[in-house]
Scaffold this active site. Structure first.
Site, PDB file in Angstrom:
ATOM      1  N   GLU A  32       0.810  -1.206   0.000  1.00  0.00           N
ATOM      2  CA  GLU A  32       0.000   0.000   0.000  1.00  0.00           C
ATOM      3  C   GLU A  32       0.853   1.271   0.000  1.00  0.00           C
ATOM      4  OE1 GLU A  32      -4.079  -1.448   1.931  1.00  0.00           O
ATOM      5  OE2 GLU A  32      -2.592  -0.993   3.441  1.00  0.00           O
ATOM      6  N   CYS A  41       3.358   8.512   1.465  1.00  0.00           N
ATOM      7  CA  CYS A  41       3.896   7.538   2.406  1.00  0.00           C
ATOM      8  C   CYS A  41       4.057   6.217   1.656  1.00  0.00           C
ATOM      9  CB  CYS A  41       2.894   7.417   3.563  1.00  0.00           C
ATOM     10  SG  CYS A  41       3.368   6.199   4.786  1.00  0.00           S
ATOM     11  N   CYS A  89       6.539  -7.042   7.177  1.00  0.00           N
ATOM     12  CA  CYS A  89       7.695  -6.644   7.983  1.00  0.00           C
ATOM     13  C   CYS A  89       8.016  -7.762   8.960  1.00  0.00           C
ATOM     14  CB  CYS A  89       7.403  -5.348   8.743  1.00  0.00           C
ATOM     15  SG  CYS A  89       8.831  -4.741   9.669  1.00  0.00           S
ATOM     16  N   CYS A 113       6.658  -5.569  15.630  1.00  0.00           N
ATOM     17  CA  CYS A 113       6.270  -4.656  16.708  1.00  0.00           C
ATOM     18  C   CYS A 113       4.833  -4.990  17.108  1.00  0.00           C
ATOM     19  CB  CYS A 113       6.372  -3.201  16.249  1.00  0.00           C
ATOM     20  SG  CYS A 113       8.055  -2.777  15.767  1.00  0.00           S
ATOM     21  N   CYS A 172       1.533  -3.000  15.589  1.00  0.00           N
ATOM     22  CA  CYS A 172       1.553  -2.593  14.181  1.00  0.00           C
ATOM     23  C   CYS A 172       0.905  -3.657  13.300  1.00  0.00           C
ATOM     24  CB  CYS A 172       2.998  -2.366  13.748  1.00  0.00           C
ATOM     25  SG  CYS A 172       3.196  -2.096  11.976  1.00  0.00           S
ATOM     26  N   HIS A 193       8.683   5.033  20.953  1.00  0.00           N
ATOM     27  CA  HIS A 193       7.488   4.444  21.594  1.00  0.00           C
ATOM     28  C   HIS A 193       7.602   4.086  23.076  1.00  0.00           C
ATOM     29  CE1 HIS A 193       6.027   4.389  17.551  1.00  0.00           C
ATOM     30  NE2 HIS A 193       6.840   3.435  17.172  1.00  0.00           N
ATOM     31  N   ASN A 205      -3.546   3.719  16.339  1.00  0.00           N
ATOM     32  CA  ASN A 205      -4.631   3.404  15.406  1.00  0.00           C
ATOM     33  C   ASN A 205      -4.943   1.920  15.485  1.00  0.00           C
ATOM     34  OD1 ASN A 205      -5.002   6.020  14.133  1.00  0.00           O
ATOM     35  ND2 ASN A 205      -2.926   5.711  13.374  1.00  0.00           N
ATOM     36  N   CYS A 255      -1.434   5.636  10.241  1.00  0.00           N
ATOM     37  CA  CYS A 255      -0.180   5.008  10.675  1.00  0.00           C
ATOM     38  C   CYS A 255      -0.446   3.646  11.295  1.00  0.00           C
ATOM     39  CB  CYS A 255       0.505   5.836  11.756  1.00  0.00           C
ATOM     40  SG  CYS A 255       0.872   7.497  11.278  1.00  0.00           S
TER      41      CYS A 255
HETATM   42  N1  SAH Z   1       9.137   0.355   9.883  1.00  0.00           N
HETATM   43  C1  SAH Z   1       9.315   1.729  10.042  1.00  0.00           C
HETATM   44  C2  SAH Z   1       8.370   2.593   9.213  1.00  0.00           C
HETATM   45  C3  SAH Z   1       6.904   2.233   9.111  1.00  0.00           C
HETATM   46  S1  SAH Z   1       5.821   2.513  10.421  1.00  0.00           S
HETATM   47  C4  SAH Z   1       9.221   2.127  11.496  1.00  0.00           C
HETATM   48  O1  SAH Z   1       8.780   1.326  12.307  1.00  0.00           O
HETATM   49  O2  SAH Z   1       9.630   3.247  11.805  1.00  0.00           O
HETATM   50  C5  SAH Z   1       5.483   4.262  10.574  1.00  0.00           C
HETATM   51  C6  SAH Z   1       5.169   4.643  12.028  1.00  0.00           C
HETATM   52  O3  SAH Z   1       3.868   4.196  12.470  1.00  0.00           O
HETATM   53  C7  SAH Z   1       6.165   4.023  13.002  1.00  0.00           C
HETATM   54  O4  SAH Z   1       6.583   4.972  13.946  1.00  0.00           O
HETATM   55  C8  SAH Z   1       5.342   2.948  13.659  1.00  0.00           C
HETATM   56  O5  SAH Z   1       5.877   2.578  14.878  1.00  0.00           O
HETATM   57  C9  SAH Z   1       3.989   3.610  13.757  1.00  0.00           C
HETATM   58  N2  SAH Z   1       2.902   2.670  14.003  1.00  0.00           N
HETATM   59  C10 SAH Z   1       2.881   1.333  13.775  1.00  0.00           C
HETATM   60  N3  SAH Z   1       1.691   0.808  14.142  1.00  0.00           N
HETATM   61  C11 SAH Z   1       0.941   1.839  14.596  1.00  0.00           C
HETATM   62  C12 SAH Z   1      -0.404   1.930  15.069  1.00  0.00           C
HETATM   63  N4  SAH Z   1      -1.178   0.867  15.119  1.00  0.00           N
HETATM   64  N5  SAH Z   1      -0.861   3.154  15.440  1.00  0.00           N
HETATM   65  C13 SAH Z   1      -0.073   4.237  15.339  1.00  0.00           C
HETATM   66  N6  SAH Z   1       1.182   4.209  14.878  1.00  0.00           N
HETATM   67  C14 SAH Z   1       1.704   3.017  14.508  1.00  0.00           C
HETATM   68 FE1  SF4 Z   2       7.829  -3.165  11.004  1.00  0.00          FE
HETATM   69 FE2  SF4 Z   2       5.553  -2.072  11.876  1.00  0.00          FE
HETATM   70 FE3  SF4 Z   2       7.660  -2.338  13.538  1.00  0.00          FE
HETATM   71 FE4  SF4 Z   2       7.774  -0.535  11.537  1.00  0.00          FE
HETATM   72  S1  SF4 Z   2       6.358  -0.508  13.296  1.00  0.00           S
HETATM   73  S2  SF4 Z   2       9.381  -2.009  12.140  1.00  0.00           S
HETATM   74  S3  SF4 Z   2       6.583  -1.637   9.951  1.00  0.00           S
HETATM   75  S4  SF4 Z   2       6.494  -4.024  12.585  1.00  0.00           S
END
Ligand code: SAH
Ligand code: SF4
Length: 358
Positions: free
Chosen positions: A84, A97, A104, A108, A111, A213, A288, A331
């Protein structure tokens, strides 16, 4: 191909390298995908190019626009996998974006992309194609108005875990014959692959965002498991080095606010202590939700309190407005279509994919 490789390719073809720059301009600046339409190149050469190369965007599976104008495309990258890309229009800028991987591997806990697992890295072409398609679709044509003014690697995937393909893409985004974006307009967001942060600072000059975070290791270990390998202290030292080496005014720290998990006054104090007197600004992201998650977004009151507290402690901070959540484009909500291969191919060995990349 970035400029150097493009020029080298033309030399290999027995042609003048400047044709490489011409082709770049046609593609990236005029959105042309047909060699035959590149009219300042000799017809016979155009024919040879068409035989050897293609300019193509992966098939588009869906194209949706949210009520706030945020637009999301789903691209088919083959074998049932899809990624996406999200465009976020604002008054004075338009941010694209983009994704760097199909899924991935870093897992995390908050996410949606992480929950899907990992399938493969995107190629440099698949990364740039997202920008090619968006600029071609959205830019104002002859009016010269540019819709896409900024590109952020905050879609699916961990960009630094796909370093070898992200680097050429970054070069094309910044090249005068490519998208001509200045160093402040291209942001790489990482969950903290320390050795590659250092490498990035030597290879290009882009803005860095770091997904923090949590202000202490035990909590960050839980939210961002790569922290077990690269803990907060080492990560922050790499960030300050990055700011020095690239002459950046600041590093952006992303901090997703999750109800009852990382949003207390003590967390805010801990975060402020890490950021104080440093080239840092904090981006607070209200969590989110996505299907299957047990986490909840912090209340508006808690978000405000956290933000104000940081502010009072002298930290530059802003709350990121949620955009496009009615089309799951906010995000952390990007899921695409991913058949997870990490567990099948590599067993459960932690971070083996990342080790490969770094
Ligand atoms: N992998 C990279 C970039 C993609 S994520 C990273 O982790 O930085 C972009 C941002 O959205 C990151 O800061 C991530 O931690 C955050 N993110 C992931 N899941 C989220 C969620 N459910 N709600 C809000 N932010 C989130
Ligand atoms: Fe991967 Fe999501 Fe963690 Fe970014 S926030 S490193 S996309 S698992």
């Amino acid at each position: 191909m970035p400029r150097q490789e493009m020029e080298a390719w033309f030399t290999e073809l027995g042609e003048k390298p400047f044709h490489g720059r011409q082709v770049m301009r046609w593609m990236h600046q005029r959105g042309v995908d047909d060699f035959n339409a590149m009219t300042d190149i000799a017809k016979s050469l155009r024919g040879r190019l068409a035989e050897q190369a293609t300019v193509a965007v992966p098939p588009i599976l869906s194209d949706r626009t949210a009520s706030d104008g945020t637009r999301k495309w789903l691209f088919d990258v083959g074998n049932g996998q899809a990624i996406e890309t999200v465009f976020i229009p604002e008054a004075r800028r338009g941010t694209l974006c983009i994704s760097s991987q199909v899924g991935c591997a870093l897992d995390c806990s908050f996410c949606a992309t992480g929950a899907q697992g990992f399938n493969r890295n995107l190629t440099a072409a698949e990364i740039v194609a997202q920008v090619f398609h968006a600029t071609r679709t959205l830019d104002g044509g002859d009016t010269g108005r540019r819709a896409v003014t900024n590109v952020v690697f905050m879609g699916m995937g961990e960009p630094l875990a796909n370093y070898k393909n992200v680097l050429p893409a970054l070069k094309i985004l910044q090249d005068d014959y490519g998208y001509g974006l200045s160093r402040r307009r291209v942001t790489v967001s990482t969950s903290g692959l320390v050795p590659l942060i250092d490498k990035l600072s030597k290879d290009v000059n882009v803005a860095l965002a770091v997904s923090l975070h949590a202000p202490e290791d035990s909590l960050r270990d839980e939210l961002v498991p790569i922290n077990k390998r690269h803990p907060i202290r080492a990560l922050l030292e790499a960030c300050w080095r990055y700011a020095r080496t690239t002459n950046a005014k600041s590093i952006t720290f992303e901090y997703t606010l999750i109800d009852g998990v990382n949003d207390s006054p003590a967390h805010a104090r801990g975060l402020a202590a890490l950021m104080r007197n440093r080239p840092a600004k904090v981006n607070l992201i209200p969590f989110n939700p996505f299907p299957g998650t047990a986490y909840l977004r912090s209340s508006d009151k808690a978000i405000k309190r956290f933000n104000n507290q940081l502010h009072r402690l002298g930290i530059r901070t802003m709350v990121r407005r949620t955009r496009g959540d009615d089309i799951d484009a906010a995000c952390g909500q990007l899921a695409g279509q991913v058949a997870d291969r990490t567990r099948i191919r590599l067993g459960r060995k932690e971070f083996s994919l990342v080790r490969e990349a770094s």
